[in-house]
Write a protein that holds these residues in place. Structure first.
Motif, PDB file in Angstrom:
ATOM      1  N   VAL A  52       0.861  -1.183   0.000  1.00  0.00           N
ATOM      2  CA  VAL A  52       0.000   0.000   0.000  1.00  0.00           C
ATOM      3  C   VAL A  52       0.901   1.239   0.000  1.00  0.00           C
ATOM      4  CG1 VAL A  52      -1.774   1.276   1.265  1.00  0.00           C
ATOM      5  CG2 VAL A  52      -1.824  -1.233   1.236  1.00  0.00           C
ATOM      6  N   HIS A  53       0.652   2.129  -0.958  1.00  0.00           N
ATOM      7  CA  HIS A  53       1.488   3.315  -1.108  1.00  0.00           C
ATOM      8  C   HIS A  53       0.610   4.556  -1.234  1.00  0.00           C
ATOM      9  CE1 HIS A  53       4.959   0.696  -1.998  1.00  0.00           C
ATOM     10  NE2 HIS A  53       4.047  -0.052  -2.606  1.00  0.00           N
ATOM     11  N   SER A  54       0.997   5.625  -0.554  1.00  0.00           N
ATOM     12  CA  SER A  54       0.320   6.912  -0.706  1.00  0.00           C
ATOM     13  C   SER A  54       1.176   7.774  -1.624  1.00  0.00           C
ATOM     14  CB  SER A  54       0.154   7.589   0.648  1.00  0.00           C
ATOM     15  OG  SER A  54      -0.694   6.824   1.469  1.00  0.00           O
ATOM     16  N   LEU A  55       0.567   8.223  -2.737  1.00  0.00           N
ATOM     17  CA  LEU A  55       1.315   8.974  -3.745  1.00  0.00           C
ATOM     18  C   LEU A  55       0.581  10.263  -4.090  1.00  0.00           C
ATOM     19  CD1 LEU A  55       2.048   6.025  -6.212  1.00  0.00           C
ATOM     20  CD2 LEU A  55       3.573   6.889  -4.434  1.00  0.00           C
ATOM     21  N   TYR A  56       1.332  11.352  -4.197  1.00  0.00           N
ATOM     22  CA  TYR A  56       0.742  12.582  -4.704  1.00  0.00           C
ATOM     23  C   TYR A  56       0.490  12.400  -6.191  1.00  0.00           C
ATOM     24  CZ  TYR A  56       1.409  15.238  -0.452  1.00  0.00           C
ATOM     25  OH  TYR A  56       1.320  15.699   0.837  1.00  0.00           O
ATOM     26  N   THR A  57      -0.759  12.665  -6.588  1.00  0.00           N
ATOM     27  CA  THR A  57      -1.172  12.425  -7.966  1.00  0.00           C
ATOM     28  C   THR A  57      -1.895  13.650  -8.485  1.00  0.00           C
ATOM     29  OG1 THR A  57      -1.470  10.108  -7.387  1.00  0.00           O
ATOM     30  CG2 THR A  57      -2.441  10.829  -9.457  1.00  0.00           C
ATOM     31  N   LEU A  58      -1.590  14.033  -9.716  1.00  0.00           N
ATOM     32  CA  LEU A  58      -2.260  15.166 -10.344  1.00  0.00           C
ATOM     33  C   LEU A  58      -3.678  14.755 -10.723  1.00  0.00           C
ATOM     34  CD1 LEU A  58      -1.808  18.057 -11.257  1.00  0.00           C
ATOM     35  CD2 LEU A  58      -1.048  17.170 -13.460  1.00  0.00           C
ATOM     36  N   THR A  59      -4.668  15.475 -10.222  1.00  0.00           N
ATOM     37  CA  THR A  59      -6.082  15.210 -10.522  1.00  0.00           C
ATOM     38  C   THR A  59      -6.715  16.500 -11.045  1.00  0.00           C
ATOM     39  OG1 THR A  59      -6.926  15.841  -8.352  1.00  0.00           O
ATOM     40  CG2 THR A  59      -6.188  13.550  -8.608  1.00  0.00           C
TER      41      THR A  59
END
Length: 167
Positions: free
Chosen positions: A51-58
């Motif tokens: 499980v990874h938390s990633l900053y993602t462009l939305t």
């Protein structure tokens, strides 16, 4: 991070790569594709290592999203009873795992060739038989439509295996 989009059941699933170039799947997108409400790490008892938390462009700007590895993706799919998940389960349980048990490996290209041959033979036999009563004609029409979709999928799978191959 700007992940790639993988199309599953006409739903886009964002896919990123971890440091070992292994795929990570956006948990929220997986839930939507499988029509699962409130998909969470704790609900499916996912392996925390995957499980990874990633900053993602939305559309709303950069947001922290949860991504899961392939192992955790399978956990969710195999625990679901939704039709979307059952189709995938049926393929794994009826085709992939028996083939691995019998041969020691699974080749999507070889399986696609075998399935394509089987479907073409089924179409030929069914066409030769024919049917003159209404119920049989309707059943044959549905069967023909389903087989056409399966044949196209097989052809696509076969073609994908040759992309990027140099002579």
């Amino acid at each position: 991070m700007n992940p790639s989009i993988f199309n599953f059941n006409n739903h886009g699933v964002r896919v990123a790569l971890d440091t070992d170039n292994e795929p990570l799947f956006c948990l929220a997108d997986v839930g939507q594709a499988l029509d699962i409400k409130n998909v969470t790490v704790s609900r499916f008892k996912l392996n925390p290592k995957g499980v990874h938390s990633l900053y993602t462009l939305t559309n709303g700007g950069s947001q922290m999203l949860t991504f899961i590895n392939e192992e955790n993706l399978y956990r969710i799919v195999f625990r679901s009873t939704k039709p979307e998940a059952l189709n995938f389960q049926n393929w794994v349980f009826a085709d992939v795992l028996p083939t691995i048990r019998k041969t020691g490996s699974y080749s999507a290209r070889q399986t696609a060739y075998e399935e394509l041959n089987r479907l073409c033979m089924q179409e030929k036999v069914s066409k030769d038989k024919g049917s003159f009563h209404s119920q049989g004609m309707h059943r044959r029409k549905r069967e023909k439509h389903a087989n056409a979709k399966r044949i196209e999928t097989c052809k696509t799978n076969i073609q994908l295996t040759f992309e990027g191959v140099t002579q």
